[in-house]
Write a protein that holds these residues in place. Structure first.
Motif, PDB file in Angstrom:
ATOM      1  N   UNK A  43       0.852  -1.190   0.000  1.00  0.00           N
ATOM      2  CA  UNK A  43       0.000   0.000   0.000  1.00  0.00           C
ATOM      3  C   UNK A  43       0.884   1.234   0.000  1.00  0.00           C
ATOM      4  N   UNK A  44       0.951   1.904  -1.143  1.00  0.00           N
ATOM      5  CA  UNK A  44       1.819   3.062  -1.331  1.00  0.00           C
ATOM      6  C   UNK A  44       1.097   4.086  -2.198  1.00  0.00           C
ATOM      7  N   UNK A  45       1.619   5.315  -2.181  1.00  0.00           N
ATOM      8  CA  UNK A  45       1.136   6.354  -3.086  1.00  0.00           C
ATOM      9  C   UNK A  45       1.949   6.330  -4.389  1.00  0.00           C
ATOM     10  N   UNK A  46       1.446   7.047  -5.387  1.00  0.00           N
ATOM     11  CA  UNK A  46       2.075   7.041  -6.710  1.00  0.00           C
ATOM     12  C   UNK A  46       3.540   7.472  -6.655  1.00  0.00           C
ATOM     13  N   UNK A  47       3.863   8.446  -5.813  1.00  0.00           N
ATOM     14  CA  UNK A  47       5.243   8.932  -5.747  1.00  0.00           C
ATOM     15  C   UNK A  47       6.206   7.884  -5.201  1.00  0.00           C
ATOM     16  N   UNK A  48       5.683   6.811  -4.620  1.00  0.00           N
ATOM     17  CA  UNK A  48       6.532   5.749  -4.076  1.00  0.00           C
ATOM     18  C   UNK A  48       6.656   4.559  -5.025  1.00  0.00           C
ATOM     19  N   UNK A  49       6.120   4.681  -6.225  1.00  0.00           N
ATOM     20  CA  UNK A  49       6.093   3.538  -7.128  1.00  0.00           C
ATOM     21  C   UNK A  49       7.480   3.105  -7.594  1.00  0.00           C
ATOM     22  N   UNK A  50       8.404   4.031  -7.754  1.00  0.00           N
ATOM     23  CA  UNK A  50       9.755   3.641  -8.190  1.00  0.00           C
ATOM     24  C   UNK A  50      10.408   2.739  -7.148  1.00  0.00           C
ATOM     25  N   UNK A  51      10.298   3.115  -5.861  1.00  0.00           N
ATOM     26  CA  UNK A  51      10.827   2.257  -4.798  1.00  0.00           C
ATOM     27  C   UNK A  51      10.082   0.928  -4.765  1.00  0.00           C
TER      28      UNK A  51
ATOM     29  N   UNK B 125       4.919 -12.900  -3.673  1.00  0.00           N
ATOM     30  CA  UNK B 125       3.681 -12.496  -4.318  1.00  0.00           C
ATOM     31  C   UNK B 125       3.210 -11.180  -3.690  1.00  0.00           C
ATOM     32  N   UNK B 126       3.003 -10.176  -4.532  1.00  0.00           N
ATOM     33  CA  UNK B 126       2.550  -8.861  -4.085  1.00  0.00           C
ATOM     34  C   UNK B 126       1.114  -8.618  -4.530  1.00  0.00           C
ATOM     35  N   UNK B 127       0.373  -7.937  -3.689  1.00  0.00           N
ATOM     36  CA  UNK B 127      -0.954  -7.438  -4.039  1.00  0.00           C
ATOM     37  C   UNK B 127      -0.898  -5.918  -3.920  1.00  0.00           C
ATOM     38  N   UNK B 128      -1.234  -5.207  -4.981  1.00  0.00           N
ATOM     39  CA  UNK B 128      -1.212  -3.748  -4.948  1.00  0.00           C
ATOM     40  C   UNK B 128      -2.524  -3.273  -4.334  1.00  0.00           C
ATOM     41  N   UNK B 129      -2.455  -2.836  -3.085  1.00  0.00           N
ATOM     42  CA  UNK B 129      -3.666  -2.446  -2.350  1.00  0.00           C
ATOM     43  C   UNK B 129      -4.249  -1.140  -2.876  1.00  0.00           C
ATOM     44  N   UNK B 130      -5.564  -1.101  -2.937  1.00  0.00           N
ATOM     45  CA  UNK B 130      -6.298   0.107  -3.333  1.00  0.00           C
ATOM     46  C   UNK B 130      -5.823   0.677  -4.673  1.00  0.00           C
ATOM     47  N   UNK B 131      -5.440  -0.232  -5.582  1.00  0.00           N
ATOM     48  CA  UNK B 131      -5.071   0.161  -6.945  1.00  0.00           C
ATOM     49  C   UNK B 131      -3.978   1.204  -6.982  1.00  0.00           C
ATOM     50  N   UNK B 132      -3.115   1.199  -5.968  1.00  0.00           N
ATOM     51  CA  UNK B 132      -2.018   2.158  -5.942  1.00  0.00           C
ATOM     52  C   UNK B 132      -2.369   3.498  -5.332  1.00  0.00           C
ATOM     53  N   UNK B 133      -3.477   3.569  -4.604  1.00  0.00           N
ATOM     54  CA  UNK B 133      -3.842   4.790  -3.865  1.00  0.00           C
ATOM     55  C   UNK B 133      -3.910   6.001  -4.790  1.00  0.00           C
ATOM     56  N   UNK B 134      -4.606   5.853  -5.909  1.00  0.00           N
ATOM     57  CA  UNK B 134      -4.692   6.940  -6.878  1.00  0.00           C
ATOM     58  C   UNK B 134      -5.333   8.180  -6.275  1.00  0.00           C
TER      59      UNK B 134
END
Length: 202
Positions: free
Chosen positions: A173-181, A193-202
């Motif tokens: 569970x991260x915000x868009x600005x954390x996607x590179x990390x 196995x990863x699940x992207x919670x809340x579709x990436x917190x758009x």
């Protein structure tokens, strides 16, 4: 030659679709300090209506009419030192009601005793994963993690490495600005196995 495509079958010939609610909560208000404390701005908006118990019977009355046949409970931010208690409570609900069918619990991978915490969660039969919310925002109101790059910390990563051998998912569970990390984390742990919670917190 005539070929019958699968999609050309009549609706009556198709197997009924199973709907899995892959991320839901139930709660007792008394267990959630954030739901008992003073009202404050939150990323999900005004929340006075949920400042009460929301138990499995009410969830089922909401979910079943939508065709939901199975569900996954995701941790609801009990106090961190009660993470195992939370999983055990949800397990007791499942033992009584048959729902939910899986649990995503909480763990802090920065803890020195993370192995012991994961072992304790492993004793709860329905635990299938962990969510540690890593979302960090420039606006303190929306901030959850102590800093934006927690997932890059070597100590946190040592703890995180203990998750993979258990075969559990990790809810990221991260915000868009954390996607590179986040991409680096996924690449560095190819067996996880990863699940992207809340579709990436758009």
């Amino acid at each position: 030659e005539t070929v019958t495509q699968p999609h050309s079958r009549s609706p009556a010939d198709r197997a009924p679709m199973r709907v899995v609610d892959a991320h839901h909560h139930i709660w007792r208000q008394a267990d959630l300090p954030w739901l008992n404390g003073p009202m404050q701005p939150r990323i999900f908006g005004e929340y006075a209506a949920i400042r009460r118990d929301y138990l499995i019977d009410e969830f089922l009355s909401d979910a079943r009419p939508c065709g939901v046949t199975d569900s996954v409970y995701v941790q609801a931010n009990w106090p961190p030192d009660r993470a195992v208690d939370e999983a055990r409570w949800v397990q007791s609900v499942a033992d009584t009601h048959g729902w939910p069918h899986a649990i995503v619990a909480y763990a802090d991978f920065a803890r020195e005793d993370i192995e012991r915490q994961l072992d304790a969660l492993g004793e709860v039969p329905l635990v299938r994963g962990v969510r540690q919310q890593l979302h960090w925002h420039r606006n303190p109101t929306y901030r959850f993690a102590p800093r934006p790059d927690v997932m890059a910390d070597p100590g946190w990563r040592r703890g995180f490495a203990r998750l993979g051998p258990r075969g559990w998912v990790f809810e990221l569970q991260v915000f868009a600005e954390q996607m590179a990390d986040s991409v680096r984390l996924v690449r560095d742990f190819p067996g996880q196995v990863f699940v992207l919670a809340h579709a990436g917190m758009l």
